[in-house]
Design an enzyme around this catalytic site. Structure first.
Site, PDB file in Angstrom:
ATOM      1  N   GLU A 193       0.842  -1.198   0.000  1.00 43.34           N
ATOM      2  CA  GLU A 193       0.000   0.000   0.000  1.00 43.34           C
ATOM      3  C   GLU A 193       0.875   1.244   0.000  1.00 43.34           C
ATOM      4  O   GLU A 193       0.594   2.205   0.734  1.00 43.34           O
ATOM      5  CB  GLU A 193      -0.940   0.007   1.208  1.00 43.34           C
ATOM      6  CG  GLU A 193      -1.860  -1.201   1.256  1.00 43.34           C
ATOM      7  CD  GLU A 193      -2.967  -1.038   2.291  1.00 43.34           C
ATOM      8  OE1 GLU A 193      -4.135  -1.113   1.895  1.00 43.34           O
ATOM      9  OE2 GLU A 193      -2.662  -0.827   3.475  1.00 43.34           O
TER      10      GLU A 193
ATOM     11  N   CYS B 257     -10.959   2.437   6.226  1.00 40.01           N
ATOM     12  CA  CYS B 257     -10.258   3.652   6.632  1.00 40.01           C
ATOM     13  C   CYS B 257     -10.650   4.839   5.758  1.00 40.01           C
ATOM     14  O   CYS B 257     -10.713   5.973   6.242  1.00 40.01           O
ATOM     15  CB  CYS B 257      -8.752   3.438   6.574  1.00 40.01           C
ATOM     16  SG  CYS B 257      -8.180   2.696   5.051  1.00 40.01           S
TER      17      CYS B 257
END
Lengths: 608, 608
Positions: free
Chosen positions: A272, A371
């Site tokens: 990520e 998130c």
């Protein structure tokens, strides 16, 4: 939040070691979603009071308070599910990260409502954390694997004036990456082998070396930008020239070699995050929405420690492109990954798995790891705070859009009203209203993308050189004074740095800070075969029918495809003619892509 | 083989449940490496007798024989390590696959040496397998997750004449993908949930539907091509028109939408296989060496069931490009993945991990999963068998290179001698030697890439139309008759099908079946910025200094890069001029890339 169990999860502590009162098992990072949710609602309540919503938050805060342990500890997972594992793995689990988001929510809610229940809960928790971690003999030299609390602690310091919170933030930043390495130590204590770390290297969490030695944006991009934001906060508070230099160096590394033209960052799904300089693949771009949000945080902070419009240029680029693309036009669906090119069956969010099943990559209602949606919410709800700032008697105008604001300048309450069609048009009218004539400076940002501009006051053109990207207009302002800023706004053919191999031979269309893309909905399929002639005409306008009226770019294009095709995949040009078929292309703002019928999308377009 | 323990591993059965006599733990597929090794050595012994090498193989065969269990079972892993798990997981473990490779080794060694010890071992094992698996009530309806034994059983049938082996092969092929699904059944029997299959879908092992319903190349590419090769074998033996149609359909799917210009196939690392039509990324191309080897097997078999040079065209393309690239020029290092573009830090073999550490992707000495080196060895050692075939009184000449061969035609022993610089030059001289004048047909393949050719016999030009890609020369041949075939061989600018988005705007250079590439060693870095003018000159020649003399292509190119670059990653063309700097490029055969100093490489080149 309610449907997924993120509210009820707070009841998990009720009966430790007994059947749980809820059916949904939380994840280790659910606390953070509650924190971001409270923070977003707090900003919203400031502009739009809503007694019912406030009541819901108060009820949630009651749940959170009830979940706090006698020693101050507060965490759903490590109270209700794995009490034996408290503080055992700062590297991978999210206790300090969760604490950070709850602190940010507490401060925002306190600022919005004056209610201090959650603030006090989080102070108690933070006081407890401060006893555990630190440089003393009886303390552990730990710090979070996922930075966030460092920023939150600075906000807690602002809200309370208690310097211990500021010092704890500085401790976490300075201890990061020191040897002997805390993440090794805690791994050994768990009888775990540190080399079995899933992400292979502590670059992942920016803990590969002490922060003051770091020179490049690295690892997980959200962790990175949260850490860099905290560093900027510490520079602002402590006048730390070394950390200022670290900030500038990493900023230059990011913006010089690791940021998409959309302001997205972190190309790889696997970590990520960042890979290596100039590695900016478009179709598989991860460019997480949260990373764009974090970059906005960081950019704003950089301006405050190093006042220069170049930071706001990146902030504006990110807001209008890579961040806004994360949410649908209706505001109800979300992207986690924000690729710059899309093709049926390619899903950058599932890229690691090699399973190509979805016909098209589209926004979804929610994520298991959610998130991004609340992170977007807390930024969008608070976006007004990015438009202006004051420094002494100077009012900085950073962003342009229709809005009204108030500021205290030279002891006077001053109103500012902007009227503009920006970013679709470069004409901005700013009306100043003060109760009585007042001397102060209005500093107007001249965006980096703008190469010519004019400023007039009440119709009189001004000689207005920009200093670090701002034109400073210093005078005694009277009620009704009107500033007119005219930004030259041609359609710009953007090219990438010659080391970005993915964009070689391609251009991207930018008009104002807005990056445009071609979608199949307007231009048909096989967008890779579309090319823009070097000398083709193009024109920006507002399409009133599209998304309540947005800018579009239209112009000359050709589709380059063979006139005929025999069998097989490869043919010689001696037998296969390529035909150039002219057509008028239509480009729409990148941030609005995937809001109509599914199809291909492309930001970088071949130029011939 | 010796160093890694693949030989000693056969001793593992010595003391079941006691400390093992070797330190190296084998993997579940090590048996197959022994099989491929024996097979490769067998081919080598046919052309190059070597008593010492033969002795080593005999010793290895003794070890293998000693490892065979009383019931005939033979497997290192499931005898020495996990005896309780025999036949528990045909989907993921490799018992039948290993058996297949050992059978192929046994047959090849028997054919080369006449020694039948291993052949008899494998017959006993196969007889045992045939009792376990089949359609009867007391049999299990299993088949291998990794096809291979299906081909091997046809070879075993050829070597022994025992039709039971042929029928078992057909059973494995026809049972594949039937419902209720065997892989589901055996998973439930292990108390495993079939939906937890790591590769998510039985497409991975071509078991998602019955073979006769399959229409597309899918899943793990080596498994796929081994299965398709076996299907072709069955067509050849059983005249099964339905399976012939399946073969043709899948072949067209592969060559029409899923094969690289190098003959590589399977773009994705995640499943080591196929994704979706026209998905052919270059830099991350997996294109496993074993898949190229398997495609050669399949292509040759397709010709035998459907005589047409289009299969040999693909075979030749694969041999000269995507297969040969798997081994270094010196023959001692290997690629597992064969990308068509290479850039520092990008490793297609590690692509899934997102860890970009290696400065350059290079061949290595060996792999933990070492399927590719011995697979290459068994193909290269046997490559002579791909040059010619006979059908009645017709001698098919499929491939061209300096060589000598013997064939039985019209009851006569005929010698054939080729002299040529092919593939660098299109002139081929074939001399026929027969003890006495003999009437037969020589069928010369006219490669698909060739658009003009001439044939002469003893200097007399022939009228020679091609039929299904072969020119048939029927006459009474006398000793010393010379056929001269002249293939027009210009440098061809190849383009991809318009649905291949990765190659849009690009060309690849092909001369003969050989695909060329640019390397940094000859052309400097940033190859993405190199473009070939549409009307540029290019010329093929032989560079005698390079790799003992290989073809190269030189010609006109330009480097397109901005004259200057300010800060940052993106600039408008209104402020940044792109400069076109002409230079002479040099392209080398793709198969020889990464044999000189490390650097970038690129097959597909921008054309402007």
């Amino acid at each position: 939040m309610q449907i997924t169990g993120r509210i009820d999860a707070w009841k998990l502590h009720w009966e430790p070691n007994h059947p749980k009162p809820i059916k949904i098992i939380p994840d280790t990072f659910w606390d953070s979603d509650a924190g971001k949710f409270i923070e977003a609602v707090a900003y919203s309540l400031q502009n739009h009071p809503d007694a019912e919503l406030e009541k819901q938050i108060d009820a949630l805060i009651d749940l959170i308070e009830a979940a706090q342990q006698p020693d101050g500890y507060l965490n759903i997972w490590f109270t209700g599910i794995e009490p034996q594992n408290r503080w055992k793995n700062l590297r991978d689990w999210h206790e300090l990260y969760n604490a950070g988001h709850l602190i940010e929510g507490a401060v925002a809610y306190y600022n919005a409502t004056g209610k201090d229940k959650l603030l006090n809960v989080m102070r108690r928790y933070t006081d407890y954390i401060a006893t555990l971690f630190g440089p003393d003999e009886d303390q552990r030299r730990g710090y979070p694997g996922h930075p966030e609390i460092e920023m939150a602690l600075v906000r807690l310091y602002h809200a309370t004036g208690d310097e211990r919170y500021l010092n704890l933030s500085k401790y976490f930043v300075d201890e990061r990456g020191q040897e002997p390495h805390y993440f090794d130590i805690e791994a050994h204590e768990r009888n775990d082998d540190p080399s079995r770390f899933h992400f292979k290297t502590y670059h992942y969490c920016q803990a590969h070396e002490p922060v003051r030695d770091q020179k490049a944006a690295t690892g997980h991009s959200v962790r990175a930008a949260y850490l860099y934001s905290a560093i900027a906060d510490l520079v602002a508070e402590m006048d730390d020239s070394e950390l200022l230099e670290v900030s500038r160096t990493i900023w230059d590394d990011l913006t010089g070699g690791a940021m998409y033209i959309t302001g997205g960052m972190g190309p790889a799904h696997a970590n990520e995050g960042f890979t290596f300089p100039y590695d900016l693949p478009n179709e598989s771009a991860y460019a997480e929405t949260c990373a764009a949000v974090a970059l906005v945080f960081w950019a704003q902070r950089m301006f405050h420690i190093d006042p220069n419009s170049r930071y706001i240029d990146v902030m504006e680029r990110t807001l209008y492109n890579g961040m806004l693309s994360g949410v649908s036009f209706e505001g109800e669906q979300f992207f986690y990954a924000n690729p710059l090119s899309s093709y049926p069956h390619v899903n950058p969010y599932e890229h690691w798995s090699g399973i190509h099943t979805a016909e098209h990559y589209r926004r979804v209602d929610w994520f298991e790891c959610a998130c991004c949606p609340p992170n977007l919410a807390r930024l969008v709800a608070n976006v007004g705070s990015y438009f202006y700032s004051t420094n002494g008697d100077t009012l900085f105008v950073h962003l342009y859009n229709d809005n009204e604001a108030q500021a205290q300048l030279a002891g006077q309450e001053v109103s500012i009203r902007q009227q503009t069609q920006y970013p679709w048009d470069g004409q901005i009218q700013i009306t100043i209203e003060a109760a009585q004539p007042t001397a102060f400076t209005v500093a107007l940002r001249i965006p980096g993308w703008c190469h010519a501009y004019k400023v007039s006051i009440n119709g009189d053109e001004q000689t207005a050189p920009a200093d670090k990207g701002y034109v400073h207009l210093n005078r005694t302002w009277s009620a009704g004074d009107v500033i007119t800023l005219t930004l030259d706004m041609p359609v710009e053919r953007m090219i990438s740095h010659p080391d970005v191999r993915h964009d070689a031979g391609n251009i991207a269309l930018q008009h104002s800070p807005v990056v445009y893309c071609l979608e199949e909905a307007d231009n048909g399929p096989r967008l890779a075969n579309v090319a823009l002639p070097r000398d083709g005409q193009m024109n920006a306008s507002i399409d009133e029918q599209l998304f309540d009226g947005v800018g579009v770019i239209t112009g000359d294009a050709v589709r380059v495809e063979p006139r005929s095709w025999q069998d097989g995949l490869y043919q010689g040009k001696s037998v296969t003619e390529q035909e150039h078929t002219p057509f008028q292309f239509k480009a729409v703002p990148y941030c609005f892509w995937a809001n109509r019928e599914p199809g291909e999308m492309r930001v970088w377009l071949r130029e011939i």
